[in-house]
Write a protein that holds these residues in place. Sequence first.
Motif, short mmCIF file in Angstrom:
data_model
loop_
_atom_site.label_atom_id
_atom_site.label_comp_id
_atom_site.label_asym_id
_atom_site.label_seq_id
_atom_site.Cartn_x
_atom_site.Cartn_y
_atom_site.Cartn_z
N VAL A 22 -5.69 -30.16 18.61
CA VAL A 22 -4.74 -29.29 19.28
C VAL A 22 -5.54 -29.15 20.74
O VAL A 22 -6.58 -29.01 20.94
CB VAL A 22 -4.57 -27.78 18.94
N THR A 23 -4.99 -29.32 22.02
CA THR A 23 -5.47 -29.11 23.14
C THR A 23 -4.45 -28.29 24.04
O THR A 23 -3.23 -28.45 24.19
CB THR A 23 -5.57 -30.61 23.83
N SER A 24 -5.43 -27.49 24.91
CA SER A 24 -4.79 -26.72 25.82
C SER A 24 -5.57 -26.17 26.98
O SER A 24 -6.76 -26.73 27.18
CB SER A 24 -4.09 -25.29 25.21
N THR A 25 -5.28 -25.31 27.73
CA THR A 25 -5.94 -24.88 28.96
C THR A 25 -6.66 -23.65 28.60
O THR A 25 -7.66 -23.33 29.71
CB THR A 25 -5.11 -24.60 30.27
N HIS A 26 -6.65 -23.27 27.57
CA HIS A 26 -7.61 -22.11 27.31
C HIS A 26 -8.12 -22.10 25.75
O HIS A 26 -7.35 -22.43 24.91
CB HIS A 26 -6.77 -20.86 27.33
N GLU A 58 -3.37 -16.68 29.89
CA GLU A 58 -3.40 -17.22 31.31
C GLU A 58 -1.97 -16.90 31.74
O GLU A 58 -0.96 -17.73 32.19
CB GLU A 58 -3.63 -18.73 31.21
N PRO A 59 -1.58 -15.46 32.08
CA PRO A 59 -0.50 -15.28 32.60
C PRO A 59 -0.11 -15.50 34.07
O PRO A 59 0.94 -15.43 34.52
CB PRO A 59 -0.65 -13.44 32.68
N HIS A 60 -1.27 -16.05 34.85
CA HIS A 60 -1.06 -16.42 35.93
C HIS A 60 -0.47 -17.75 36.00
O HIS A 60 -0.07 -18.31 37.06
CB HIS A 60 -2.42 -16.46 36.88
N LEU A 61 -0.51 -18.50 34.95
CA LEU A 61 -0.04 -19.93 35.01
C LEU A 61 1.32 -19.91 34.25
O LEU A 61 2.09 -20.84 34.37
CB LEU A 61 -1.10 -21.04 34.30
N CYS A 62 1.46 -19.11 33.06
CA CYS A 62 2.47 -19.19 32.50
C CYS A 62 3.12 -17.94 31.81
O CYS A 62 2.36 -16.90 31.64
CB CYS A 62 2.63 -20.13 31.18
N GLY A 63 4.19 -17.61 31.46
CA GLY A 63 4.77 -16.60 30.68
C GLY A 63 6.23 -16.60 30.12
O GLY A 63 6.90 -17.68 30.55
N PRO A 64 6.65 -15.62 29.35
CA PRO A 64 8.00 -15.64 28.89
C PRO A 64 9.25 -15.76 30.00
O PRO A 64 10.12 -15.97 29.40
CB PRO A 64 8.05 -14.51 28.22
#
Length: 255
Positions: A22-26, A58-64
Amino acid sequence: MKLINPNPFTTRPEIVGTFGVVTSTHWIATAVGMGILERGGNAFDAAVATAFTLQVCEPHLCGPGGDVPLIFHAVKKGKTEVMCGQGVMPQLATIAHFRKLGLDLIPGTGLLPAAVPGTFDAYMLMLRDYGTMKLADVLAPAIFYADDGFPVSEVVARYWSEGARKLAADPNAAKVFLPNGHPLKEGEVFRNPELANTMRLIAEKGPAGFYEGKTAEAILSVMKAQGGTMTAADLAEYQPEWVEPISTTYRGWTV
């Protein structure tokens, strides 16, 4: 055949394994995704759990409230598919409406340019059709970190510091992202209990917990107060689209 790396030292080592990856930004979201695989979930379960945890960390990058294009290969279908979770513009967001407001350019920020959220329904549809775990189990890690909190990274702290003035101008944003009136510093623990409660509602009711009921009412209340154009019909009628992926061949491979 064994491959030998002529330059073995690297700060970004090749990821190898026999079980999964699994890879992600966090790092927290990545760990959550691996945890889902270790508990018997499949790649789609892990992807959705990772994505919702990123919305917390990382809410500055993505969100619902955002949108998402998903490209994936389902073994049981034997083909690569694309799901378009791009949000459409609200029905009232017309050129005539913006001109009536004295604008000759749609703003780049704020609620006027906000599209109907597409991320949530796209993930729900993918989980429904390809996942193996219950929604509540997939959302549990994100709910935990939203409730219990996590240490803010240097990057997130810097973004929030740079955007503090804009956050302060919106009472709702300031309440969440400027606790005690200032942005959190690196290492301080960030909690978002309201997001956790929203995710609990979604875990219980599924898509209806987002596009209808209390969550939809909250979205529309803020929209109305700040001049947005989104309506209940926009939320209720939204559906992701299946799109045929664009592809070509290169040296025997389909790209």
